[in-house]
Design a protein around this motif. Structure first.
Motif: not given
Length: 570
Positions: A323-326, A331-332, A380-384
Motif C-alpha cells: 500500500e505504501l508503494s502504491i 505521490q510521485q 511537518s513530520g515524515k511518512g504517511l
C-alpha cells in the motif's frame, strides 16, 4: 530437483528489517532464494536482492549454501562465501545491513523410534511408573500433537486436533483455547468437547477465577478436585453453577528469541499468547507424567499460535509495504514530470522522500499567458501522515489558476489547518509568480528562503515572510514584490538539503550551498541540480537520510536566451 528426506529436516528463520520473523521448511534441493516469487522457494521482498540470489543444496546429510550471482554477495556469519557447508544456527545475509537475514536450523533423526526415545527422555523417570496404566498411549497422543506442528493442515484444524489430544490425555469434558490480542485481552479462539466434538466458543463459560489465578502467577493452575481446592476456587460462581470438579488453566507464552547462550539462560518467557483451559465435572488424579505431557501440549500450542502470529505479522507487513508503494507512486505522479514550455522560464526539480512517502512537494503551473507560478512546500513530520496533507495543499493552491489571489488562498489554508489542529501538522511554503518582464510576487510561509544566483554569486535575497501555515490563526501572509534580471536562477530547497548531516552530526548548511552555487550561473540547470544532490550525498558519507530532499531550480531567461530556447521552424 529432489525432495529432502524426512530424516534430515532443515528450516529457515527469516528475519525482516523490522525484526518480523517467520519459518520456511527446506523441502527441495536445490532450494532457491531470490527476489520475487517466480522460480524461488524463498522470495525476498527487497528490490536490491538479485532475482537469482542463492541456493541451498543437500548433499548426503549435509546442506551447502551457494552464491548464485547476488551482486552484493552472500554472507554466512559475516563472511562472504561462494559455497559453504551450513551448520545449525548459521546466519545468512546478503550484503545489505538493512535487509533480510536468514537463520539456518537443522535437526537429524534416524527414524520415528529415535524421535520417540527423545520424547521419553524429556519425560524423565516418570515414564517407567506410568507405562502400565496407559502412559505409552498418552505419550503417543503427545507424539501425534508434536507431529501436527509439521503438517500442512489449516491452522484451526491443527489447533482443534491439539486441543482434542489435551482433552483426551486428562479425560476432561471440554476444552477452550483463549488467544490474546495486541492489548493482552483474551478472546475465545475455539472450544471442543470430549470425543472431538466441536462446541460454540461464545457459549463456553470457563472459570475466570482459575484463569485469573494462572495469569497472576504466570504458571498453570491444575486442580484435581475443586472440593479440596482453595476457598476462592470452590466458591467461584462458574464452578458452582456448572458443578465443576477439575479445572486446568495454563498460560501460553512464546519461546524467547534469544541470540546468545547467556540470554537463553536468563530469558524466562516470551510474549503472552493466550490460555489453554480444560475442565470436568468429575474429580481427577493427574500423574506426574500426565502433568508433564499437558505442559508439553501447552508448549506446542503456544508454538503454533506464535508461528501463526508471526506469519500474520509478515503478511500484514507485506500488505502495508504494498500500500505504501502504491501511495508513493501516486505521490510521485502528482509532482511535475515534464515541465512545460514557459517562454520566460526554464525549470527543473527533484524530490527524494526519506521514507516510502514524504511531506515535501513542489509544483509549477501557468497563471495566465504572461505569468507562471511555482512553489515548494514541506509538511511537518515524515511518512504517511505528512503525505496525506500534501495533495490537500496542492489542490488548494491550484485555485490560483482560476483567479484566486495568493493572500486569500494562504489565508484559507492557514485557517483550515488551524481549525483541524488535532491533526498536529503544519506546512512551510514558498510561493512565487514571475511574469515575462521578470517582475516577482512572492509569499513565504516559514520556508527556508531560496537562494538567488546572480552574476556568479549566490545569496538569500527573498527573506521576507511570515509563520508556517497551520500554527497561528491570526497569522498574516502578505505578498512581497521583487525583480529578476535575465539569467538569474532561483534555487528553492527543503530543509532536507541544508540539514543533511554527516556521521559527526554536522549539518550541510546554507553556506556550503551558497559556495557550491557560486560561479555556476551559466551551468545548465540539470547539471546544477545534479551537483547539489551529489554534494549532499558526499557530505552525508552514507549516513541515513532523515528528511525529504526536494529541489526546484528556476531560471529567468533573457530575450536572447528565449530565442535560443525556441525550436527552429522546419
Amino acid at each position: 530437483m529432489q525432495n529432502v528426506p524426512a530424516a534430515v529436516e532443515a528450516t529457515l528463520e527469516v528475519i525482516g528489517p523490522d525484526d518480523s520473523r517467520h519459518r520456511v521448511y527446506v523441502k527441495e534441493s536445490p532450494f532457491l532464494i531470490g527476489r520475487g516469487e517466480t522460480g524461488n522457494h524463498l522470495p525476498i521482498l527487497d528490490p536490491r536482492i538479485s532475482r537469482q540470489c542463492a541456493a541451498i543444496v543437500l548433499e548426503g546429510d549435509s546442506y551447502y549454501l551457494e552464491d548464485r550471482g547476488h551482486r552484493c554477495g552472500v554472507f554466512v556469519n559475516g563472511e562472504k562465501i561462494a559455497r559453504k557447508l551450513l551448520k545449525d544456527r548459521d546466519i545468512v545475509s546478503f550484503g545489505l545491513g538493512d535487509s533480510y537475514k536468514v537463520v539456518f536450523h537443522v535437526s537429524e533423526h534416524d527414524d520415528e523410534t529415535t524421535s520417540f526415545r527423545n520424547l521419553l527422555t524429556r519425560m524423565d523417570s516418570a515414564v517407567g511408573g506410568d507405562t502400565a496404566s496407559g502412559g505409552l498411549a498418552k505419550l503417543n497422543l503427545l507424539l501425534e500433537a508434536t507431529m501436527l506442528l509439521h503438517s500442512q493442515l489449516p491452522l484451526d484444524a491443527v489447533l482443534e486436533a491439539m486441543l482434542d489430544r489435551a482433552i483426551a490425555i486428562i479425560n476432561a469434558d471440554r476444552g477452550l483455547l483463549l488467544e490474546a490480542d495486541a492489548s493482552g485481552s483474551l478472546r475465545r479462539r475455539l472450544a471442543r468437547g470430549s470425543r472431538s466434538v466441536s462446541l460454540p466458543a461464545d457459549a463456553f463459560s470457563p472459570s475466570q477465577t482459575a484463569i485469573n489465578l494462572a495469569l497472576k502467577q504466570k504458571s498453570g493452575v491444575i486442580t484435581e478436585d475443586l472440593q479440596l481446592a482453595e476457598e476462592m476456587l470452590q466458591s467461584a460462581q462458574s464452578v458452582i453453577a456448572q458443578r465443576l470438579r477439575a479445572v486446568v488453566a495454563i498460560p501460553l507464552y512464546a519461546m524467547p528469541r534469544a541470540h546468545t547462550a547467556e540470554s537463553v539462560i536468563h530469558a524466562q518467557r516470551g510474549q503472552f499468547l493466550g490460555v489453554l483451559y480444560l475442565d470436568s465435572r468429575r474429580p481427577a488424579a493427574f500423574s506426574r507424567l500426565e502433568r508433564q505431557i499437558l505442559d508439553a501440549i501447552a508448549v506446542e500450542s503456544a508454538s503454533i499460535l506464535d508461528n501463526a502470529r508471526l506469519v500474520e505479522h509478515e503478511r500484514e507487513r507485506q500488505r502495508i509495504e504494498q500500500e505504501l508503494s502504491i501511495a508513493k507512486e501516486i505521490q510521485q505522479a502528482l509532482l511535475p514530470r515534464k515541465f512545460g514550455n514557459y517562454a520566460h522560464l526554464e525549470v527543473i526539480g527533484t524530490n527524494t522522500p526519506c521514507l516510502e512517502v514524504g511531506g515535501d512537494y513542489f509544483d509549477v503551473f501557468p497563471i495566465d499567458e504572461q505569468r507562471t507560478a511555482f512553489l515548494i512546500a514541506d509538511v511537518s513530520g515524515k511518512g504517511l501522515g505528512a503525505a496525506l496533507l500534501t495533495p490537500m495543499l496542492q489542490g488548494a493552491l491550484s485555485a490560483l489558476t482560476i483567479g484566486v489571489e495568493p493572500e486569500r488562498a494562504f489565508h484559507y489554508i492557514n485557517g483550515f489547518l488551524c481549525d483541524h489542529s488535532d491533526v498536529g501538522r503544519y506546512a512551510t511554503v514558498f510561493f512565487c509568480i514571475v511574469d515575462r518582464e521578470g517582475n516577482v510576487q512572492y509569499l513565504n510561509a516559514g520556508h527556508p528562503p531560496p537562494l538567488l544566483l546572480r552574476g556568479g554569486e549566490a545569496a538569500e535575497l527573498f527573506t521576507e515572510g511570515s509563520l508556517p501555515l497551520g500554527l497561528v490563526p491570526e497569522a498574516v501572509h502578505a505578498v512581497t514584490q521583487a525583480k529578476l534580471e535575465p539569467g538569474d536562477t532561483l534555487v528553492l530547497f527543503s530543509d532536507g538539503v541544508t540539514e543533511a548531516a554527516d556521521p559527526d552530526d554536522e549539518l550541510f548548511g546554507v553556506s556550503r550551498l551558497e559556495a557550491l552555487l557560486s560561479g555556476q550561473q551559466d551551468s545548465p540547470l540539470d547539471r546544477l541540480q545534479e551537483s547539489i544532490v551529489k554534494a549532499v550525498e558526499r557530505f552525508s558519507c552514507g549516513a541515513s537520510q532523515t528528511d525529504d530532499i526536494t529541489l526546484l531550480l528556476v531560471r529567468y531567461l533573457s530575450e536572447a536566451q528565449r530565442a535560443m530556447s525556441r525550436p527552429t521552424p522546419s
